[in-house]
Design an enzyme around this catalytic site. Structure first.
Site, short mmCIF file in Angstrom:
data_model
loop_
_atom_site.label_atom_id
_atom_site.label_comp_id
_atom_site.label_asym_id
_atom_site.label_seq_id
_atom_site.Cartn_x
_atom_site.Cartn_y
_atom_site.Cartn_z
N SER A 195 0.81 -1.22 0.00
CA SER A 195 0.00 0.00 0.00
C SER A 195 0.85 1.27 0.00
O SER A 195 1.83 1.38 0.74
CB SER A 195 -0.92 0.01 1.22
OG SER A 195 -1.65 1.22 1.29
N LYS A 216 -13.65 -4.47 4.03
CA LYS A 216 -14.54 -3.32 3.94
C LYS A 216 -15.98 -3.64 4.34
O LYS A 216 -16.64 -2.82 5.00
CB LYS A 216 -14.49 -2.72 2.53
CG LYS A 216 -13.13 -2.13 2.18
CD LYS A 216 -13.11 -1.51 0.80
CE LYS A 216 -11.72 -0.95 0.48
NZ LYS A 216 -11.69 -0.29 -0.83
N ASP A 264 -14.82 5.54 -1.31
CA ASP A 264 -14.46 4.83 -2.54
C ASP A 264 -15.32 5.25 -3.72
O ASP A 264 -14.82 5.41 -4.84
CB ASP A 264 -14.58 3.32 -2.34
CG ASP A 264 -13.36 2.70 -1.68
OD1 ASP A 264 -12.29 3.35 -1.69
OD2 ASP A 264 -13.47 1.59 -1.14
N GLU A 276 -22.45 -16.17 -7.18
CA GLU A 276 -23.55 -15.78 -6.29
C GLU A 276 -23.33 -14.37 -5.75
O GLU A 276 -24.30 -13.62 -5.60
CB GLU A 276 -23.67 -16.78 -5.12
CG GLU A 276 -24.09 -18.18 -5.53
CD GLU A 276 -22.95 -18.99 -6.11
OE1 GLU A 276 -23.23 -20.07 -6.68
OE2 GLU A 276 -21.77 -18.55 -6.00
N ASN A 300 -17.84 -11.91 -11.09
CA ASN A 300 -17.03 -12.22 -9.92
C ASN A 300 -16.68 -13.69 -9.91
O ASN A 300 -17.39 -14.53 -10.48
CB ASN A 300 -17.79 -11.86 -8.63
CG ASN A 300 -16.90 -11.95 -7.40
OD1 ASN A 300 -15.88 -11.26 -7.32
ND2 ASN A 300 -17.27 -12.78 -6.44
N ARG A 301 -15.56 -14.01 -9.26
CA ARG A 301 -15.12 -15.40 -9.17
C ARG A 301 -16.21 -16.28 -8.53
O ARG A 301 -16.39 -17.42 -8.91
CB ARG A 301 -13.84 -15.48 -8.35
CG ARG A 301 -13.23 -16.85 -8.22
CD ARG A 301 -11.90 -16.77 -7.51
NE ARG A 301 -12.02 -16.03 -6.25
CZ ARG A 301 -10.97 -15.70 -5.50
NH1 ARG A 301 -9.75 -15.98 -5.90
NH2 ARG A 301 -11.16 -15.03 -4.38
N THR A 302 -16.91 -15.69 -7.54
CA THR A 302 -18.06 -16.36 -6.94
C THR A 302 -19.32 -15.80 -7.57
O THR A 302 -19.73 -14.68 -7.27
CB THR A 302 -18.09 -16.13 -5.41
OG1 THR A 302 -16.82 -16.50 -4.86
CG2 THR A 302 -19.19 -16.95 -4.76
N GLY A 346 -15.37 -8.04 -9.88
CA GLY A 346 -15.30 -8.08 -8.42
C GLY A 346 -16.64 -7.82 -7.79
O GLY A 346 -17.56 -7.28 -8.42
N ALA A 347 -16.74 -8.22 -6.52
CA ALA A 347 -17.99 -7.99 -5.78
C ALA A 347 -17.70 -7.66 -4.32
O ALA A 347 -18.58 -7.75 -3.47
CB ALA A 347 -18.90 -9.21 -5.87
N GLY A 348 -16.46 -7.26 -4.03
CA GLY A 348 -16.08 -6.88 -2.67
C GLY A 348 -16.42 -5.44 -2.37
O GLY A 348 -17.23 -4.80 -3.04
#
Length: 506
Positions: free
Chosen positions: A250, A299, A335, A385, A381-383, A358-360
């Site tokens: 970071s 987050k 963000d 759902e 997203n990788r997942t 992404g879904a985070g």
């Protein structure tokens, strides 16, 4: 002649790994120029005959010298016998100001009697973890005959291990003792390295070269001085930080500390690496922290840990900024506003098809921000759902990874961690990269991510994640320190310089 006990002890110690004499000589000179008062020469790192002449070179530069030869069992590289190690340290003892040796060494008494010049640092290294009570170690190390300084270094397995060292140093300092050096190793122990001097440690250890740290979590001397100004942290210094996993990459500490310096604010911003948010929360109140940033993957969890949420954080369901006020934690989300600002400066998004990866927490902010601007958002997203849930919340459309190669879109936004640890990792196949603009929230020090390089090679406009970092960080600065326009202007300039971004005139 033995060094006078009234002479000032070492304080800012630069560790040097002599992989070659010339490289070590340059590191010593670099340490002296950066502001070190001492160097530690790690004799166990030398590939051949130890270059003891380096001790004389350091002394000519006005540096105190510490020689040590760390065993493999203590985190070093020396694999020879104890007799061989003793002989090496005896030779160094005729040149160095201090010899550092483990208190459990069977050769300790002989070494103490043979040293003609150097004074003794009796040390203890625990690579297995941090015991809850370190005071028995202090008593044992102080019983070592002739020990001028004692050093306790443990591996941090949990962020709360930093508090164990702080509490020990506070108790020892309360007894007017200044012979103890104490801190934790590892990425989780970085806060204790930065705050050790402020807590009362007799000295702090930093890498002469950031390319050659002597132990896990050891930050560079230049960073310790220029970014954190470790020697000037006092009782009135307000503490802020960033929590996430990982956080070593970071740039937030560099830009926030630059902003604090530019505005004359007595504050420091530290990295806190935690797999789980629960291990970080006690530090917020114990250190205490006046506020902090939250990055992946915490987050969404941070939103649940707050006592109060502002409107954006509540709507998005994620927090990237926290303010401590009167014992309560107030959560914010910068963000969405900070991430959308650079994008909207490049092009309008109303009616555009935007592929959001992404879904985070960061992706949630963009999904809401893009919806507010009238974009047609596709979420992958990788997942699957998680993508479907976020799409349902924001009126977007979820798409599968196997659809990306044929998908049509104008803007691609990567809000996954792909590329943070592996510079060659892509969040989608290279063949699926298309559109008018690719926006990667991941950034790398001094280079573009592979995603941006692939996009640029196809003639696609690119947007660097540092621009989002800048905008959301300025919003955080305002939340923590207030809406002072002149201060915000100085903070922006300092952050832009720290990020290597050209100044933008609004």
């Amino acid at each position: 002649m033995r060094r006078d006990e009234r002479d000032p002890p070492p304080r800012l110690i630069a560790s040097v790994l002599p992989e070659s004499s010339e490289q070590a000589r340059q590191d010593i000179e670099r340490a002296a120029a950066a502001g070190a008062d001492s160097v530690e020469l790690r004799l166990d790192a030398s590939p051949s005959d130890p270059p003891l002449a380096l001790l004389e070179h350091a002394r000519r530069l006005g540096l105190l010298t510490i020689a040590t030869c760390r065993r493999v069992s203590d985190g070093g590289a020396f694999a020879g016998g104890e007799r061989e190690r003793l002989s090496l340290l005896e030779r160094a003892g005729s040149l160095a100001d201090f010899i550092d040796i483990e208190a459990d060494s069977g050769a300790l008494e002989r070494l103490t009697h043979s040293m003609s010049r150097a004074r003794l640092i009796a040390s203890h290294h625990d690579l297995s973890g941090t015991p809850a009570d370190l005071e028995p170690l202090v008593r044992r190390l102080r019983s070592v005959p002739g020990a001028a300084l004692i050093k306790i270094v443990t591996a941090a397995r949990d962020l709360r291990d930093n508090l164990t060292h702080r509490n020990l140093l506070r108790r020892i300092r309360g007894k007017n003792a200044r012979d103890l050096i104490s801190f934790a190793m590892g990425q989780k122990g970085v806060p204790s390295r930065i705050l050790a001097l402020a807590w009362g440690s007799a000295a702090g250890y930093f890498a002469a070269s950031e390319l050659r740290p002597a132990a896990a979590g050891q930050i560079g001397l230049r960073q310790a001085i220029e970014t954190f100004d470790v020697g000037e942290i006092g009782g009135r210094t307000r503490l802020f930080g960033i929590v996430g996993f990982p956080v070593a990459h970071s740039l937030s500490p560099a830009i926030h500390n630059a902003a604090f310096r530019s505005t004359g604010t007595d504050a420091r911003y530290l990295p806190f690496e935690a797999e789980k948010l629960e291990e970080f929360v006690p530090l917020v109140r114990e250190l205490p922290l006046a506020g902090f940033s939250v990055t992946a993957p915490h987050k969404v969890a941070a939103a649940r840990a707050m006592d109060e949420l502002d409107g954006a954080a509540s709507a998005i369901g994620a927090v990237n900024t926290a303010l401590a006020r009167e014992g309560r934690l107030i959560g914010f989300n910068t963000d969405a506003e900070g991430g959308m600002a650079p994008l909207l400066r490049r092009m309008p998004v109303r009616g555009s098809r935007v592929l959001l990866l992404g879904a985070g927490g960061a992706a949630r902010a963009f999904a809401y921000g893009l919806a507010d601007e009238g974009a047609r958002v596709l979420i992958c997203n990788r997942t699957p759902e998680s993508a479907e849930d976020l799409a349902h919340e924001t009126g977007a459309q979820a798409v599968r990874r196997d659809e990306l190669a044929q998908l049509s879109y104008e803007i691609l936004i990567n809000a996954t961690p792909a590329g943070i640890e592996d510079p060659e990792e892509l969040p989608l196949s290279a063949e699926a990269i298309r559109g008018r603009l690719v926006y990667d929230l991941v950034y790398r020090r001094g280079e573009q991510t592979r995603l941006l390089r692939e996009a640029a090679a196809r003639g696609i406009a690119v947007l660097d994640g540092r621009e989002m970092l800048l905008e959301q960080a300025l919003l955080q600065f305002r939340i923590w320190l207030g809406p002072d326009p002149p201060a915000l202007a100085r903070a922006r300039e300092a952050m832009e310089q720290a990020l290597g971004l050209a100044s933008r005139q609004d």
